[in-house]
Design a protein around this motif. Sequence first.
Motif, PDB file in Angstrom:
ATOM      1  N   SER A 431      25.525  69.863  30.595  1.00 46.43           N
ATOM      2  CA  SER A 431      24.247  70.384  31.096  1.00 46.43           C
ATOM      3  C   SER A 431      23.096  69.937  30.197  1.00 46.43           C
ATOM      4  CB  SER A 431      24.306  71.910  31.169  1.00 46.43           C
ATOM      5  OG  SER A 431      23.055  72.460  31.490  1.00 46.43           O
ATOM      6  N   LEU A 432      23.291  70.026  28.883  1.00 46.30           N
ATOM      7  CA  LEU A 432      22.255  69.587  27.939  1.00 46.30           C
ATOM      8  C   LEU A 432      22.028  68.081  28.033  1.00 46.30           C
ATOM      9  CD1 LEU A 432      23.414  71.683  24.856  1.00 46.30           C
ATOM     10  CD2 LEU A 432      21.299  72.036  26.147  1.00 46.30           C
ATOM     11  N   ALA A 449      23.696  68.720  22.546  1.00 46.31           N
ATOM     12  CA  ALA A 449      24.772  68.286  23.445  1.00 46.31           C
ATOM     13  C   ALA A 449      25.931  67.701  22.654  1.00 46.31           C
ATOM     14  CB  ALA A 449      24.240  67.266  24.445  1.00 46.31           C
ATOM     15  N   LEU A 450      25.631  66.891  21.655  1.00 42.81           N
ATOM     16  CA  LEU A 450      26.684  66.285  20.840  1.00 42.81           C
ATOM     17  C   LEU A 450      27.473  67.342  20.077  1.00 42.81           C
ATOM     18  CD1 LEU A 450      24.822  63.130  19.492  1.00 42.81           C
ATOM     19  CD2 LEU A 450      26.728  63.173  21.114  1.00 42.81           C
ATOM     20  N   ILE A 451      26.782  68.381  19.620  1.00 40.41           N
ATOM     21  CA  ILE A 451      27.469  69.474  18.917  1.00 40.41           C
ATOM     22  C   ILE A 451      28.519  70.112  19.829  1.00 40.41           C
ATOM     23  CG2 ILE A 451      27.185  71.829  18.032  1.00 40.41           C
ATOM     24  CD1 ILE A 451      24.457  70.886  16.891  1.00 40.41           C
ATOM     25  N   TYR A 452      28.133  70.372  21.098  1.00 39.12           N
ATOM     26  CA  TYR A 452      29.061  71.049  22.006  1.00 39.12           C
ATOM     27  C   TYR A 452      30.126  70.107  22.549  1.00 39.12           C
ATOM     28  CZ  TYR A 452      26.519  75.398  21.675  1.00 39.12           C
ATOM     29  OH  TYR A 452      25.963  76.558  21.199  1.00 39.12           O
ATOM     30  N   PHE A 453      29.813  68.815  22.707  1.00 46.09           N
ATOM     31  CA  PHE A 453      30.872  67.857  23.045  1.00 46.09           C
ATOM     32  C   PHE A 453      31.919  67.829  21.935  1.00 46.09           C
ATOM     33  CE2 PHE A 453      27.959  65.384  26.041  1.00 46.09           C
ATOM     34  CZ  PHE A 453      28.686  65.732  27.169  1.00 46.09           C
ATOM     35  N   ASP A 454      31.446  67.788  20.690  1.00 47.74           N
ATOM     36  CA  ASP A 454      32.374  67.756  19.556  1.00 47.74           C
ATOM     37  C   ASP A 454      33.186  69.044  19.463  1.00 47.74           C
ATOM     38  OD1 ASP A 454      31.653  65.201  18.807  1.00 47.74           O
ATOM     39  OD2 ASP A 454      30.145  65.851  17.354  1.00 47.74           O
TER      40      ASP A 454
END
Length: 646
Positions: A431-432, A449-454
Amino acid sequence: MLNFYSTIQAKFLLILVPLLIYGATTSYDFAVDDHGIINDHAHVLAGVDGIDEIFTTNYRNGILQFNDGLYRPLSLAIFATFEEIAPGSPMPGHFLNIALCALITVLIFFLVKEFPVKDPKKTAFWTALFFAIMPVHTEVVANIKSLDELLSITFALTTCISILSYLKNRNVAFIGLAALTFFLALLSKESSLTYLAIIPLIIYVFFPSTSLKSSAVLMFPLATIAGIWLYIRHTVLSNMPALDPEVFGMLNNPLTIINNYPDQLASALNVQLTGLYKLFVPYPLLHDYSYDYFPVVKMASMYGAFLLALFIALAGITVWGVYRRKYWAFGLAFYGITISPVANIIFQNSTIFGERLLFTPSLGIAFTIVILASKIKAPKALIWGPVILSFVYGFLSFDRQQYWKNNDTLFAQDITHLENSARGNYNYATSLYKKYKDIDRSEAYKDEALIYFDRAISIYPDYLDAWNNKGSLHIFAKEYSLAEKSFLKVIEIQPLYGKAYFNLAVVYQETEKYALAAEYYQKAIDHNISNADAYYGLGYNLGFINKMDEAKAAFEKTIKLDANYSKAYVQLGKIYGQSGQAEKSINAFKKSIALNPNDAESHFYLGITYLNAGNKVEGQKSIEVAYRLDPNFNNVGQILQQLKAQ
C-alpha cells in the motif's frame, strides 16, 4: 394490542439495520481479495462473454490459470454481469451485498418463527437482529468478493424455509423450490453441503413428530442435487491444471507445517477459541490472520490440555442437548456443523482463519444466545440490556466497516495488530509502495514501505511476493542493482516464479542491457507470463540488438494478444519503414494514431515515412501535428523548420 414482533415495523427494522450499518459502503472501492477475484480475473473482465468459462473452470482460473481447487461459479457470473453493465465499478457489488445482508436478516426471521419455541416471533426477531449487528460480519458485507458467502446462506436459508413450508402445507412445489435453491447454494460455496446435516437436525429437534421415513423422503431430492453438483464439480476440476502448491502452503495455513497431529489439533483448537471469542468480544477485527499470527500450541502443554478438555466438553454438552432436543443445543450444533469444513480439525483447509468464516456459523450462536436469554428472569432494570447490546454491537460494526473503504485505509488500520503476520506487513508495505508510485513520491513512503517489506520477509524468508514487490519498488526508485538482487532472490527461492523474470527484464532494459533484457522477457514468457507486455518487451529489446525478424514476430504476437496495444503498432511501423515497406509502415502508424490520437511519436514517424515515400504534403501535416503535441520530441522542431523553408 398487536405484538410488535408481528408487525410490519419489526420486519422493516430488520431491513433497516443492515442498511444503516453498511449503507456507506456503496461509495467504497475494491479491497483485498476483490482485486484478484474481480479486477484481475480474466473471465470476469470478459463480461457476459466470460460466463461460459466461469462455469467450466475453477474459481481462480481466470488469474493466470491458478488452480485453487474451488468451484464457485455463481458469484463470478454475477461479477461478470456487473462488469458488462458497469465496467470497473465497485458500486453494484456493494449494493448487492447490502441488499443480500438485509434479505438474510429477514430470511432468518421467517425461518426461526417456524420453530416451536416460546414466543417464536420474538425469538426470531432478536436472533435476526443479533445476527445483523455482529461486528465480525463486516468483512463479508463490506468486501465484494464475499458475495459467495452471502449467496450461500441466502439460498441455504431459503432451502430450509421451503422444507418447513412443505411440512406445514404438504405442497410438493416447496420440495422443488428447496432443490433449486440448494443447488444454487452449492454453486455459491462448497460449505453449503453442510445443510444436508442441518436440515435433518432442524426436523429432529423442532419437529419430532416427523417420522424417519418422511425425513428421508424430504432429504432424497437434496441428496440427489448434492450428487449432481459433486459430479459437475469433479468433472470441472479434473480438467484443470494441477492444484497450485500455494493453496495449502504455510503462508495461508501454517497448521500444514506442524509435523505431529496432536500439536496441529491443539493449535487448530486455539484458532477456534479465538473465533468464538471474537463473536462476543470483537476486538481486534483484522483482514488477515495468516502466518505467523497464531502461535503453535503444544498439546502436551497446560494450555493445550485445557483446549482439548474445553472443546470435548462443548461437544459433549451439544450432543447431549441435541439428543434431548434442547433448543439451545441446536444453535451450538449449527455452529459446529457449519464451521467444520474450515476448522482444520478433521481435514486441512486452505486458510487458517478469517472473520468471513464465522458468518454462517454465527447464526447458531445468535440463536443460542436468544434462547438462553429468554430463560433468564431478569429484573425490569435489565430488560433494556438486549437493546443496549444491539446499539453497542451496531456501533462497532459501523465503526469497523469504514476501514474497508479501500486497501490503504484497511491496511493502515490493521497493521498495529499484525506485527507477526507476514501478509499483514506485506499488504501495508505494498500500500505504501503504491502511494509512493502513484500519489506522492516522498522518500518517507519509500523508506517505510521497505521497512515493512523487510519485516514481512523476516517473518517468512521465502515470501516471493514480498521480495518481488520490494524489487519493483527499487525499480521505480531507479535503484536497479538493489532491484536485481531482489528478483534474483525470488528465482533462487522459486525458479518457476514468472513475474521475477519479467521484472528482471525491466531492470536490464532500463540499464540498457538489451540482450539480457530480451533473454529474461523470453524466460518470463516461458514461465507463464505470456501477456502482451511481455511480448512487447521482448520485441523492443530484440530491436536494439538488431534481431528485426524476431522483434517483428514478437510485436505481431503482442497485437494478437491485445489488438489495442498502440505502442506495438508504432514499433511495427518502424520495422516496416526500415525494410522499405512504406505502405505497411503507414498503415501501422495510422492504426496507432487511431488508438492513441495524442501520441506524438506515432505522428512523427508517420510523417517521416511519408517524407521518405516522397509525399511531402502528408509528411509535413503529420510532423506539424507531432510538433503541436510535443515540441520537444526528438528533433521535430528542426525538421519542421526545414520543411517550411523548402
